[in-house]
Design a protein around this motif. Structure first.
Motif, PDB file in Angstrom:
ATOM      1  N   GLY A 116      45.841  43.288  25.226  1.00  0.00           N
ATOM      2  CA  GLY A 116      45.977  43.164  26.671  1.00  0.00           C
ATOM      3  C   GLY A 116      44.785  42.568  27.375  1.00  0.00           C
ATOM      4  O   GLY A 116      44.830  42.366  28.586  1.00  0.00           O
ATOM      5  N   LEU A 117      43.709  42.254  26.646  1.00  0.00           N
ATOM      6  CA  LEU A 117      42.526  41.664  27.260  1.00  0.00           C
ATOM      7  C   LEU A 117      42.687  40.147  27.367  1.00  0.00           C
ATOM      8  O   LEU A 117      43.383  39.528  26.560  1.00  0.00           O
ATOM      9  N   VAL A 118      42.030  39.574  28.349  1.00  0.00           N
ATOM     10  CA  VAL A 118      42.153  38.138  28.608  1.00  0.00           C
ATOM     11  C   VAL A 118      41.001  37.397  27.949  1.00  0.00           C
ATOM     12  O   VAL A 118      39.877  37.890  27.880  1.00  0.00           O
ATOM     13  N   ARG A 119      41.271  36.205  27.463  1.00  0.00           N
ATOM     14  CA  ARG A 119      40.221  35.350  26.919  1.00  0.00           C
ATOM     15  C   ARG A 119      40.448  33.924  27.419  1.00  0.00           C
ATOM     16  O   ARG A 119      41.565  33.538  27.776  1.00  0.00           O
ATOM     17  N   PRO A 120      39.373  33.112  27.466  1.00  0.00           N
ATOM     18  CA  PRO A 120      39.516  31.734  27.948  1.00  0.00           C
ATOM     19  C   PRO A 120      40.101  30.816  26.884  1.00  0.00           C
ATOM     20  O   PRO A 120      39.912  31.039  25.690  1.00  0.00           O
ATOM     21  N   LYS A 121      40.803  29.789  27.333  1.00  0.00           N
ATOM     22  CA  LYS A 121      41.384  28.812  26.413  1.00  0.00           C
ATOM     23  C   LYS A 121      41.228  27.406  26.980  1.00  0.00           C
ATOM     24  O   LYS A 121      41.184  27.219  28.199  1.00  0.00           O
ATOM     25  N   VAL A 122      41.162  26.448  26.092  1.00  0.00           N
ATOM     26  CA  VAL A 122      41.160  25.053  26.514  1.00  0.00           C
ATOM     27  C   VAL A 122      42.584  24.660  26.898  1.00  0.00           C
ATOM     28  O   VAL A 122      43.535  24.947  26.170  1.00  0.00           O
ATOM     29  N   GLY A 123      42.743  24.021  28.045  1.00  0.00           N
ATOM     30  CA  GLY A 123      44.066  23.568  28.462  1.00  0.00           C
ATOM     31  C   GLY A 123      44.901  24.616  29.164  1.00  0.00           C
ATOM     32  O   GLY A 123      46.042  24.339  29.547  1.00  0.00           O
ATOM     33  N   ALA A 124      44.362  25.814  29.331  1.00  0.00           N
ATOM     34  CA  ALA A 124      45.113  26.863  30.031  1.00  0.00           C
ATOM     35  C   ALA A 124      45.184  26.541  31.525  1.00  0.00           C
ATOM     36  O   ALA A 124      44.389  25.761  32.057  1.00  0.00           O
ATOM     37  N   ALA A 125      46.134  27.164  32.195  1.00  0.00           N
ATOM     38  CA  ALA A 125      46.289  26.943  33.638  1.00  0.00           C
ATOM     39  C   ALA A 125      45.036  27.412  34.368  1.00  0.00           C
ATOM     40  O   ALA A 125      44.462  28.452  34.044  1.00  0.00           O
ATOM     41  N   MET A 126      44.622  26.624  35.350  1.00  0.00           N
ATOM     42  CA  MET A 126      43.457  26.964  36.164  1.00  0.00           C
ATOM     43  C   MET A 126      43.910  27.689  37.433  1.00  0.00           C
ATOM     44  O   MET A 126      45.043  27.499  37.901  1.00  0.00           O
ATOM     45  N   PRO A 127      43.042  28.511  38.035  1.00  0.00           N
ATOM     46  CA  PRO A 127      43.366  29.114  39.346  1.00  0.00           C
ATOM     47  C   PRO A 127      43.630  28.012  40.377  1.00  0.00           C
ATOM     48  O   PRO A 127      43.041  26.927  40.302  1.00  0.00           O
ATOM     49  N   ASN A 128      44.494  28.282  41.322  1.00  0.00           N
ATOM     50  CA  ASN A 128      44.846  27.281  42.330  1.00  0.00           C
ATOM     51  C   ASN A 128      43.709  27.064  43.327  1.00  0.00           C
ATOM     52  O   ASN A 128      43.374  27.957  44.100  1.00  0.00           O
TER      53      ASN A 128
END
Length: 434
Positions: A116-128
């Protein structure tokens, strides 16, 4: 007597040259060759049980990654670095991971995604959109401005700055203030972290041997009282560039003894001798960035970096010189939790780190990690308060705060000078009473 040779050297340049000759002559010929790097043992610190006391050996530092010195073979060095990350993405530089390590890391990623923890990814959606609090002074277009003076002096002496190479958003504020953060050892890094915009290569060009002299000349012209020196990682150099830094510091201190010098450096692959060389060079602040919380290290940093290895270098620098100020920086907005950030601060205080800075991670290009969230100014203020309560001497925390941040330099200058004056007064009292 032969004809005289016209000399166009300035008095400062002549003084620096004489100092350099003196430094070189002070070493016996037997010490002029760099020693081979010590052999490291690996110590896998997952640190799930925090009741265990972490101890750094005097001869080596722990690291959460396997030693990859064997992987820098001739074939790998002849190619541009392309690091295959555990999530299948690539980019940012680095040595290709072994397939077995890729498989192991992929398994770890799947396990972490299920918790359930979040991690960063390349190409993931960015905040608006970028929040309204991201406002910085623009670089001055006036040819007579201090910004242009700094830019021209760096260009004339062929010096690099992390301000430009890493696309720092504060370049206008710092250069308008008459200073920049000089990047030694060239502009090409031997590692490939997934957040960094600095270019990478397996075998960068050799460092400029005159760079320490050029740096001393530029900084003296700026007339500043605090300067930050940083560098790319140079795993291709036996000591990681530590002696290059030490020479630069010595020349700066000779030109201006009252100048405060901060060196923001790599982990030197955990080599205690390299750390000691720099720590004993006469610098005032030894800085090395842990970058992120322990859980996110393998997603954010090059595989040769490690959370515990970074803590080890900071601890050893303080051990070598107890009066040295140590400093680190953490990026927020990569998926870390509040609890992880606070635990990182506790780990840093356990090795007596004096200064910590927090700033918002900003994605340099689409090939780098996406921003998970834009952390609010209120949250940055919260972490500042927690850090102060934990005993840090100084905490700089804000969306646009960076490792080498001009506002922080003003505070550190005042703090260091004040503490040294108080120590001198205490010493005088003790001596007079005895």
């Amino acid at each position: 007597m032969g004809p005289s040779i016209p000399c166009k050297m300035s008095l400062l340049q002549l003084q620096i040259l004489v100092t350099a000759v003196t430094i070189v002559q002070s070493f016996p010929a037997s010490q002029m060759q760099l020693p081979a790097r010590p052999t490291f043992l690996t110590n896998n610190h997952r640190n799930n049980n925090r009741h265990q006391q972490w101890v750094v050996s005097s001869a080596l530092f722990s690291t959460i990654e396997e030693s990859t010195t064997q992987s820098s073979s001739a074939s790998a060095e002849s190619e541009k670095y392309v690091i295959a990350r555990g999530d299948g993405s690539s980019g940012g530089g680095g040595v290709p991971m072994k397939k077995s390590k890729q498989k192991q890391q992929q398994q770890e990623i799947e396990e972490e995604e299920n918790d359930g923890l979040v991690r960063p990814k390349v190409g993931a959606a960015m905040p608006n959109g970028r929040p309204s609090w991201f406002h910085v002074p623009a670089p001055s277009a006036d040819e007579k401005s201090r910004y242009q003076n700094v830019k021209e002096s760096l260009k004339d002496l062929s010096l690099n700055t992390v301000c430009e190479e890493a696309q720092c958003p504060n370049i206008g504020e710092c250069w308008n203030g008459g200073t920049g953060t000089i990047m030694l050892l060239g502009d090409t890094c031997t590692r490939g972290c997934m957040f960094c915009a600095v270019k990478t290569d397996g075998k960068p060009p050799e460092p400029d041997p005159f760079e320490p002299f050029k740096t001393a000349e530029a900084v003296t012209k700026w007339g500043v009282d605090y300067i930050v020196l940083t560098s790319v990682d140079r795993d291709d150099i036996p000591d990681g560039g530590s002696s290059h830094f030490a020479t630069t510091v010595d020349l700066l201190k000779h030109a201006n003894p009252s100048l405060l010098v901060e060196c923001l450096v790599s982990d030197f692959q955990g080599d205690p001798d390299s750390v000691a060389t720099l720590a004993k060079s006469g610098l005032d602040v030894y800085a090395h960035n842990v970058e992120t919380v322990e859980r996110l290290q393998k997603f954010v940093r090059d595989s040769r970096a490690g959370y515990w290895q970074s803590l080890g270098t900071l601890e050893h620098a303080k051990k070598v010189r107890p009066d040295l100020y140590t400093k680190t920086s953490i990026m927020l907005g990569l998926g870390e939790t509040d609890e992880e950030v606070i635990q990182t601060m506790k780990d840093l205080r356990s090795v007596d780190v004096d200064v910590v800075t927090f700033g918002q991670y900003l994605r340099p290009t689409e090939k780098h990690l996406s921003v998970v969230e834009y952390v609010t100014p209120e949250k940055f203020e919260h972490f500042k308060k927690v850090g102060e309560d934990l005993g840090f001497k100084y905490v700089a925390s804000g969306p646009l705060v960076r490792s080498s941040y001009k506002a922080g330099e003003f505070y550190l200058t005042h703090m260091i000078n004040k503490e040294r004056e108080e120590e001198a007064e205490t010493t005088d009292v003790v001596e007079n009473s005895s």
